[in-house]
Scaffold this active site. Structure first.
Site, short mmCIF file in Angstrom:
data_model
loop_
_atom_site.label_atom_id
_atom_site.label_comp_id
_atom_site.label_asym_id
_atom_site.label_seq_id
_atom_site.Cartn_x
_atom_site.Cartn_y
_atom_site.Cartn_z
N GLU A 1 69.60 56.89 10.05
CA GLU A 1 68.48 55.96 9.93
C GLU A 1 68.75 54.68 10.72
OE1 GLU A 1 66.97 56.02 5.60
OE2 GLU A 1 69.04 56.72 5.53
N HIS B 1 63.39 58.51 7.58
CA HIS B 1 64.42 59.16 6.77
C HIS B 1 64.41 60.67 6.97
CE1 HIS B 1 66.83 60.19 3.20
NE2 HIS B 1 67.20 58.91 3.17
#
Length: 362
Positions: free
Chosen positions: A326, A193
């Site tokens: 992501e 992330h």
């Protein structure tokens, strides 16, 4: 070709005085275990910092078209910044490896081999645990992080052995190699992330983003995919050609309004399991670029839509000051048979690769 590359690397080393290496420094304690900060540096002076707390990517320094370096991945200066009550309470996850299942699962419920399981809060996610670490020196320095997630942790079946290796290559590529094995069928979905800002400051609204994806998987009122696969043609989600992130970030589209910006899963083009281009990010002012290549099936685009935690504000990070790309299995994939499966079994271990390839435009 190999000998030419070696000669080129040697000449670059003579000119820059930079030696490829990995260094480490104590970074405090968490749950009574020592935490270490590792710094990977290649012969070009590009630098990546990783800690074994949460397998967090703490920062990346990369040059612009004039050779000026800046931090292009948002991160913090101390372990305390990542473990404060405010930071944890906001589920900030800056640079963290998320698991056992990154992202949403409908009603926190799924079925494996005919047995219904429920994700619970009985345990810790991967980003709040201390991993074992082993550094690797050489022309392409690395750090390998390992973790054992026990059977029943957060309601997940099976004991899972997880490994994530960060490698910084000669060509300014930061490679993340994800692996997982299990003693019984389970689901595993890991991603990183990181928040990217190739300008090193300000917002990412003027960054140009390109995504190799023809479709999104829109969600319900909780932003959990329902199984629908929607073509992006003619929509504000069409990044197949370079588009400013801020061009439609406040559009009245319901999916934009739901999360106050971009927060949607893209189905990547190409065959899952093959390393292919997923995204390209460019800061037109500095000329810095980042290409993301992955073997994963999907990518979650998140434009930093909410107010950052206090430690981020103190660093000068703004709302929409970074963008997360992501690469992962789709949210709610365990419940959607037409989506790429996150199932891992003793006979079918997990192995995924994501690469962040840093460069400059001319």
């Amino acid at each position: 070709m190999i000998e030419l590359a070696r000669i080129s690397a040697f000449l670059l080393l003579l000119v820059t005085g930079v030696q490829a290496r990995v260094t480490s420094a104590p970074w405090g304690y968490w749950d009574g275990q020592p935490v270490t900060l590792y710094t990977l540096t290649n012969a070009n002076g590009v630098e990546a910092r990783i800690t074994n707390y949460g397998a967090v990517l703490v920062g990346v320094r990369a040059p612009d078209r004039k050779g000026m370096f800046a931090q292009v991945v948002q991160g913090f200066d101390s372990l305390a910044d990542y473990t404060s009550a405010d930071y944890l309470g906001r589920s900030a996850h800056y640079g963290a490896v998320l698991g056992r299942y990154a992202n949403r699962i409908k009603d926190e419920t799924y079925v494996v081999d005919g047995v219904t399981y429920h994700r619970t809060k009985d345990g810790k996610t991967f980003d709040q645990r201390v991993w074992r670490a082993k550094a690797g020196n050489g022309a392409e320095p690395s750090v390998t992080l390992t973790l054992v997630d026990p059977d029943g942790s957060m309601g997940f079946p099976g004991t899972v052995h997880v490994q994530v290796t960060y490698t910084l290559t000669r060509g300014n590529v930061l490679r993340l190699d994800y692996r997982a094995t299990t003693d019984r069928p389970t689901i595993v979905n890991m991603t990183n992330h990181a928040y990217f800002n190739l300008a090193g400051e300000g917002t990412v609204l003027n960054h140009l983003l390109t995504l190799n994806a023809d479709a999104i998987t829109p969600g319900d009122a909780t932003n959990t995919p329902t199984g629908e696969v929607r073509d992006v043609t003619g929509t504000v989600f069409d990044f197949r050609r370079p588009m400013r992130i801020g061009a439609h970030i406040d559009d009245p589209d319901p999916l934009i309004q739901l999360v106050h910006g971009y927060g949607v899963n893209y189905r990547l083009n190409g065959r899952p399991g093959t390393l292919r281009l997923a995204a390209r990010l460019e800061d037109p002012v500095s000329g810095r670029t980042m290409e993301e290549w992955t073997t994963q099936s999907d990518m979650q685009l998140y434009s930093g839509n909410y107010m950052p935690p206090e430690v981020a504000l103190q660093k000068g990070y703004h709302r929409r000051g970074g963008v997360a790309l992501e690469a992962q299995r789709a949210p709610n994939a365990p419940n959607l048979p037409d989506f790429a499966s996150p199932l891992v079994t003793p006979q079918k271990p997990l192995h995924e690769i994501t690469e962040f390839r840093f460069g400059v435009s001319r």
